[in-house]
Design an enzyme around this catalytic site. Structure first.
Site, PDB file in Angstrom:
ATOM      1  NE  ARG A  52       5.760  17.519 -21.119  1.00  0.00           N
ATOM      2  CZ  ARG A  52       5.782  17.719 -22.304  1.00  0.00           C
ATOM      3  NH1 ARG A  52       4.451  17.808 -22.977  1.00  0.00           N
ATOM      4  NH2 ARG A  52       6.695  18.160 -22.887  1.00  0.00           N
ATOM      5  NE  ARG A  95       7.937  20.947 -14.344  1.00  0.00           N
ATOM      6  CZ  ARG A  95       8.080  20.211 -15.418  1.00  0.00           C
ATOM      7  NH1 ARG A  95       7.135  20.591 -16.468  1.00  0.00           N
ATOM      8  NH2 ARG A  95       9.046  19.563 -15.600  1.00  0.00           N
ATOM      9  CD  GLN A 202       8.235  13.714 -20.029  1.00  0.00           C
ATOM     10  OE1 GLN A 202       8.857  12.732 -20.018  1.00  0.00           O
ATOM     11  NE2 GLN A 202       8.344  14.850 -19.225  1.00  0.00           N
ATOM     12  CG  ASP A 243      12.102  23.045 -20.370  1.00  0.00           C
ATOM     13  OD1 ASP A 243      12.365  22.235 -21.124  1.00  0.00           O
ATOM     14  OD2 ASP A 243      11.108  23.144 -20.037  1.00  0.00           O
ATOM     15  CG  ASN A 253      14.827  19.855 -23.833  1.00  0.00           C
ATOM     16  OD1 ASN A 253      13.967  20.553 -23.895  1.00  0.00           O
ATOM     17  ND2 ASN A 253      14.940  18.940 -24.562  1.00  0.00           N
TER      18      ASN A 253
HETATM   19  O1  MRU Z   1       9.203  18.406 -17.939  1.00  0.00           O
HETATM   20  P1  MRU Z   1       8.502  18.656 -19.247  1.00  0.00           P
HETATM   21  O2  MRU Z   1       7.682  17.459 -19.974  1.00  0.00           O
HETATM   22  O3  MRU Z   1       7.727  19.916 -19.121  1.00  0.00           O
HETATM   23  O4  MRU Z   1       9.965  18.885 -19.991  1.00  0.00           O
HETATM   24  C1  MRU Z   1       9.498  19.636 -21.215  1.00  0.00           C
HETATM   25  C2  MRU Z   1      10.522  19.476 -22.126  1.00  0.00           C
HETATM   26  O5  MRU Z   1      12.015  19.412 -21.869  1.00  0.00           O
HETATM   27  C3  MRU Z   1      10.370  20.030 -23.658  1.00  0.00           C
HETATM   28  O6  MRU Z   1      11.615  19.686 -24.427  1.00  0.00           O
HETATM   29  C4  MRU Z   1      10.563  21.562 -23.602  1.00  0.00           C
HETATM   30  O7  MRU Z   1       9.739  22.038 -22.668  1.00  0.00           O
HETATM   31  C5  MRU Z   1      10.158  22.092 -24.996  1.00  0.00           C
HETATM   32  S1  MRU Z   1       8.135  22.065 -25.096  1.00  0.00           S
HETATM   33  C6  MRU Z   1       8.024  23.045 -26.530  1.00  0.00           C
END
Ligand code: MRU
Length: 358
Positions: A52, A95, A202, A243, A253
């Site tokens: 992820r 995703r 996370q 993202d 994000n």
């Molecule tokens: O659902 P996730 O854990 O993949 O979400 C990730 C984020 O929101 C991060 O902040 C983003 O992907 C940047 S990672 C460098």
């Protein structure tokens, strides 16, 4: 574990025809690397967040397609391309929000089309080279973003961060958390407030783990404690990843980012989103045009609890991302530099070709 071991760990890598990835769902209790060879295993790894973080997913996708392409049995280019496209669309369906996935799949697709008249071995070799290039570029981008990000902080600052945008979400250093590792390298004293990041934690499971292992001073807080640490003057900046960034500077994000930005604005604390320019979707006019992933209710009610903490019949709404309005951001930190408002105008100055090509 040392600072270097954290920032330089190869969490997504290729081992011949096997895609090796750290299973992030098991952290911080278990460090296990998965060895993936089929499209179904790769799809599942992205969907379940075993791999992820927008850049890591993009790197993973590049290697995945280079590996899967080798297994396609086809008589001619057209039948090869039909199967290649099916696999690429399948991975892309895992995703929807992080643009890096579709962006890197498109980049690999471009390589296939450019080798329409080449031999099969030339085409496959070109895919290998492209996948490696995606990875190498990310390493360089993370370092630049971390340097620009660190330039925004002064000795003694406290920074609050959300989700995980560190080394395991990228290739090295990370984006939003990269400056914290660099602060350690450069001897700048920065204290990081890590919020848990409900519902998938996370922040608690990954960010506080990585920072602690690297020896970066940090304090874990619950998401709903952001306001008090800001009011108490413990925090001088908010750093989070991205993202997908729309052309007007709206940033998608991890869910909770926009709430954090709203609170920070209330207290006059600057908010920065940090990410590679590949996360800017120049074809996307505003945040309203960004698809928001919705995930299973069980992630709210059951995952990470010893027993379910809500009745099975309780309805849940589980959007995985939100959009921070560009008006709440002080800047967007990319590998080319820091973009300040007005974002659309300044994106055009910093990325003239990309803006013109939409
Ligand atoms: O659902 P996730 O854990 O993949 O979400 C990730 C984020 O929101 C991060 O902040 C983003 O992907 C940047 S990672 C460098």
């Amino acid at each position: 574990m040392s600072l270097e071991a954290v920032t330089h760990a190869a969490n997504v890598r290729r081992d011949g025809e096997v895609l090796v990835t750290l299973d992030q769902t098991l952290l911080p209790n278990e460090t296990k690397y998965l060895e993936l060879t089929t499209a179904e295993e790769m799809w599942e790894a992205i969907y379940k967040l075993r791999v992820r973080g927008a850049p890591a997913i993009g790197i993973f996708a590049g290697y995945a397609m280079a590996i899967l392409a080798k297994k396609i049995e086809a008589e001619d280019f057209d039948s090869f391309y039909a199967e290649y496209s099916r696999l690429s669309a399948y991975l892309n369906s895992s995703r929807p929000t992080a643009v890096n996935l579709s962006c890197m799949l498109r980049r690999m697709d471009g390589v296939v089309l450019a080798h329409k008249n080449a031999s099969r071995s030339e085409l496959l070799a070109a895919l290998d080279v492209e996948a490696k290039a995606i990875h190498d570029e990310d390493i360089a981008m993370c370092r630049k973003i971390s340097e620009y990000g660190l330039s925004l902080l002064k000795d003694g600052d406290g920074v609050i961060t959300h989700c995980n945008a560190g080394p395991i979400a990228t290739s090295r250093y990370g984006t939003a958390q990269g400056p914290f590792y660099l602060s350690k390298e450069f001897g700048k004293n920065i204290h990081v407030y890590v919020d848990e990041t409900r519902p998938l934690l996370q922040g608690a499971r990954l960010t506080s783990y990585e920072l602690t292992k690297a020896g970066v001073p940090c304090t874990l807080i619950c998401d709903n404690m952001a306001s008090i640490v800001m009011k108490q003057g413990k925090v001088q900046a908010v750093f989070f990843g991205c993202d997908r960034i729309a052309r007007n500077g709206d940033v998608a994000n991890k869910i909770g980012s926009s709430g954090l930005a709203i609170i920070a604005n209330h207290y006059g604390i600057p908010v920065y989103s940090l990410g590679p320019s590949t996360t800017i979707d120049f074809a996307c006019p505003t945040g309203d045009d960004i698809p928001i992933e919705e995930r299973r209710p069980e992630e709210i009610k059951e995952l990470f609890y010893e027993k379910p903490m809500a009745l099975p019949e309780v309805k849940c709404y589980n959007p995985a991302f939100d959009v921070t309005d560009h008006s709440l951001l002080s800047g967007i930190v990319t590998e080319r530099g820091i973009v300040y408002p007005p974002f659309a105008e300044n994106f055009a100055k910093m990325f003239p070709e990309e803006m013109a090509n939409v």
